[in-house]
Design an enzyme around this catalytic site. Structure first.
Site, mmCIF file in Angstrom:
data_model
loop_
_atom_site.group_PDB
_atom_site.id
_atom_site.type_symbol
_atom_site.label_atom_id
_atom_site.label_comp_id
_atom_site.label_asym_id
_atom_site.label_seq_id
_atom_site.Cartn_x
_atom_site.Cartn_y
_atom_site.Cartn_z
ATOM 1 N N ALA A 74 0.822 -1.215 0.000
ATOM 2 C CA ALA A 74 0.000 0.000 0.000
ATOM 3 C C ALA A 74 0.852 1.260 0.000
ATOM 4 C CB ALA A 74 -0.941 -0.004 1.195
ATOM 5 N N THR A 75 2.045 1.202 0.568
ATOM 6 C CA THR A 75 2.930 2.368 0.536
ATOM 7 C C THR A 75 3.216 2.731 -0.919
ATOM 8 O OG1 THR A 75 3.956 1.804 2.649
ATOM 9 C CG2 THR A 75 5.228 3.216 1.170
ATOM 10 N N ASN A 154 -6.049 3.479 10.401
ATOM 11 C CA ASN A 154 -5.285 2.380 10.986
ATOM 12 C C ASN A 154 -5.114 2.505 12.499
ATOM 13 O OD1 ASN A 154 -3.773 4.539 9.595
ATOM 14 N ND2 ASN A 154 -2.018 3.698 10.654
ATOM 15 N N GLN A 182 -6.959 -0.693 5.453
ATOM 16 C CA GLN A 182 -7.543 -1.298 6.653
ATOM 17 C C GLN A 182 -8.982 -1.760 6.432
ATOM 18 O OE1 GLN A 182 -6.038 -1.989 9.514
ATOM 19 N NE2 GLN A 182 -4.128 -0.885 9.226
ATOM 20 N N HIS A 204 -0.884 -8.005 3.311
ATOM 21 C CA HIS A 204 -0.483 -8.446 4.655
ATOM 22 C C HIS A 204 -1.356 -7.914 5.785
ATOM 23 C CE1 HIS A 204 1.794 -4.991 6.524
ATOM 24 N NE2 HIS A 204 1.812 -4.585 5.280
ATOM 25 N N THR A 243 9.361 -7.451 -12.660
ATOM 26 C CA THR A 243 8.875 -8.828 -12.710
ATOM 27 C C THR A 243 7.866 -9.061 -11.598
ATOM 28 O OG1 THR A 243 10.953 -9.567 -13.643
ATOM 29 C CG2 THR A 243 9.600 -11.252 -12.565
ATOM 30 N N CYS A 328 4.529 5.005 15.849
ATOM 31 C CA CYS A 328 5.175 3.739 15.558
ATOM 32 C C CYS A 328 6.142 3.903 14.407
ATOM 33 C CB CYS A 328 4.134 2.686 15.213
ATOM 34 S SG CYS A 328 2.992 3.216 13.957
HETATM 35 C C1 LIG Z 1 -0.148 -0.737 6.674
HETATM 36 C C2 LIG Z 1 -0.712 0.445 5.992
HETATM 37 C C3 LIG Z 1 -0.093 1.003 4.873
HETATM 38 C C4 LIG Z 1 1.225 0.485 4.347
HETATM 39 O O1 LIG Z 1 1.051 -0.723 3.689
HETATM 40 P P1 LIG Z 1 2.326 -1.579 3.209
HETATM 41 O O2 LIG Z 1 1.748 -2.637 2.351
HETATM 42 O O3 LIG Z 1 2.914 -2.112 4.468
HETATM 43 O O4 LIG Z 1 3.222 -0.672 2.487
HETATM 44 C C5 LIG Z 1 -0.689 2.083 4.254
HETATM 45 N N1 LIG Z 1 -1.842 2.582 4.710
HETATM 46 C C6 LIG Z 1 -2.472 2.084 5.774
HETATM 47 C C7 LIG Z 1 -3.758 2.681 6.216
HETATM 48 C C8 LIG Z 1 -1.940 1.005 6.461
HETATM 49 O O5 LIG Z 1 -2.561 0.528 7.527
#
Ligand SMILES: *Cc1c(COP(=O)(O)O)cnc(C)c1O
Length: 404
Positions: A74-75, A154, A182, A204, A243, A328
């Site tokens: 998500a980043t 989150n 989330q 994840h 890839t 965190c």
């Molecule tokens: C965990 C999280 C991310 C980051 O996701 P990654 O897959 O670890 O890069 C981004 N946004 C929210 C709201 C999250 O909880």
């Protein structure tokens, strides 16, 4: 049998579902092909697996498979959406709108946009974490090209009025991106019904593997494009080269399928568990829930305990793995910027705990957590002069503290 520490930090990451692992395993060895290899069966079977996973992912969020761009998480998806829109639509304007309680991946991508010459408005939410739609409308200018507001927070679990926000975006001809990391897999998310143009999510946080996620990019009404941030072989319709992480993508697909089948039942179970945890912890004096209690994700509770020192609280609750109200993002003891955005002072932000329940959380674990936290708060207050004064009815605000 309980095993310690008890994991109640499912907003940070989730353990992988064994069914997901099982689906992934063949793609590490016997089916190791590159999904972009067009000349032999190794490539074809990898491609077939990716196609299938893309369908599973798309189906969960009401998208078509061509609208799913796989990323490393998500980043990356947030970065691709925000910087990619800025670069693609720069000729139409340079202004974006977001919220102070967004994830760092969104806030820092917006900071980068500002460095590149863009202009970003950061809205402050109300005390309950929800944004005011009138504030959003007021922030729009004729240069606004993107509104990015997360689906579910989150830290506090608050779920924004997505339909309200997307309607405003649509009315003004502005693209709408949401970080739904989330929310996807936990509550029903539908890109069409919710009016979403771009959406980030990751495996994840929903019992899939780390290092794989997706950006949904709408193909119709309007057809949206983003400028790639990773250039190379032109994978993912040219929006994200590299890839493909075939085992990861297969796992992501399986995780989406499982969530789709089990989400409704799981949400009922988790919210009942969360409500019980919260009700019990609120029997502690001077304990407060952070965030709107109605509009929120089913598995999250964020509670502040007044007159308890933050570090002591973390030390006293070592048998449960939870997240504290301290940031965190670094090793520092900075209070959470999300809680501060709601108007909490540093003390109260520090003395907060986030409980993130998950698919594998049991009633027995929640029982233990309730007792454990009650005991910790009680013990810390026994040692606290502030608590003693509070109990004696002294208004702490009237005390003049010695300078130091
Ligand atoms: C965990 C999280 C991310 C980051 O996701 P990654 O897959 O670890 O890069 C981004 N946004 C929210 C709201 C999250 O909880």
């Amino acid at each position: 049998m309980l095993s310690f520490p008890i994991y109640l930090d499912n907003n940070s990451t989730t353990p992988m579902d064994p069914r997901v692992l099982e689906a992934m395993l063949p793609f590490f060895n016997e089916k190791f092909g590159n999904a972009a290899s067009r000349n032999h069966s190794f490539g074809w079977s990898a491609e077939e697996a990716v196609d299938y996973a893309r369908e599973q992912v798309a189906r969960l969020v009401g998208a078509t498979s061509k609208e799913i761009i796989f990323t490393s998480g998500a980043t990356e998806a947030n970065n691709l959406a925000i910087k990619g829109v800025y670069e693609m639509y720069g000729s139409q304007g340079n202004h974006m709108i977001t919220v102070t309680t967004e994830h760092k991946a969104t806030l820092d991508a917006c900071k980068k946009v500002e460095k590149m010459g863009g202009d970003v408005t950061y809205l402050s939410p109300n005390e309950d974490g929800l944004i005011n739609l009138a504030d959003l409308e007021a922030a729009i200018t004729d240069k606004t090209i993107l509104i990015t507001v997360m689906y579910g927070n989150n830290e506090i679990g608050v779920v924004q009025d997505l339909k309200g926000i997307s309607a405003i975006a649509k009315k003004n001809g502005i693209l709408f991106h949401t970080d739904a990391t989330q929310a996807v897999g936990k509550i029903p998310v539908d890109v069409l019904a919710d009016g979403i143009d771009l959406m980030s999510f990751t495996a994840h946080k929903m019992y899939g593997p780390k290092g794989v996620g997706a950006l949904y990019v709408r193909r119709k009404n309007p057809r949206v494009k983003v400028t790639s941030q990773m250039d190379g072989g032109g994978h993912e319709r040219g929006m994200r080269s590299g890839t493909l992480n075939v085992p990861g993508i297969v796992g992501f697909g399986k995780a989406c399928e499982l969530s789709q089948n089990e989400m409704a039942e799981e949400a009922v179970r988790l919210s009942a568990m969360r409500d019980r945890l919260e009700k019990e912890l609120l029997t502690i004096e001077e304990a407060y829930v952070n965030g709107n209690a109605e509009h929120r994700l089913p598995h999250v509770a964020n509670i502040s305990f007044k007159f308890v020192e933050g570090e002591g609280l973390m030390m006293g609750t070592k048998d449960i793995a939870v997240s504290s109200g301290s940031a965190c993002t670094s090793a520092s003891l900075e209070p959470s910027y999300v809680l501060k955005s709601l108007g909490l002072d540093d003390e109260l932000a520090h003395s907060s705990l986030r409980f993130g329940l998950g698919r594998f959380t049991t009633d027995e674990e929640v029982d233990f957590a309730i007792d454990h936290v009650k005991t910790a708060v009680h013990n810390l207050r026994e040692m606290s002069p502030l608590w003693e004064m509070f109990k004696e009815g002294i208004d702490l605000k009237t005390i003049e503290w010695a300078e130091h």
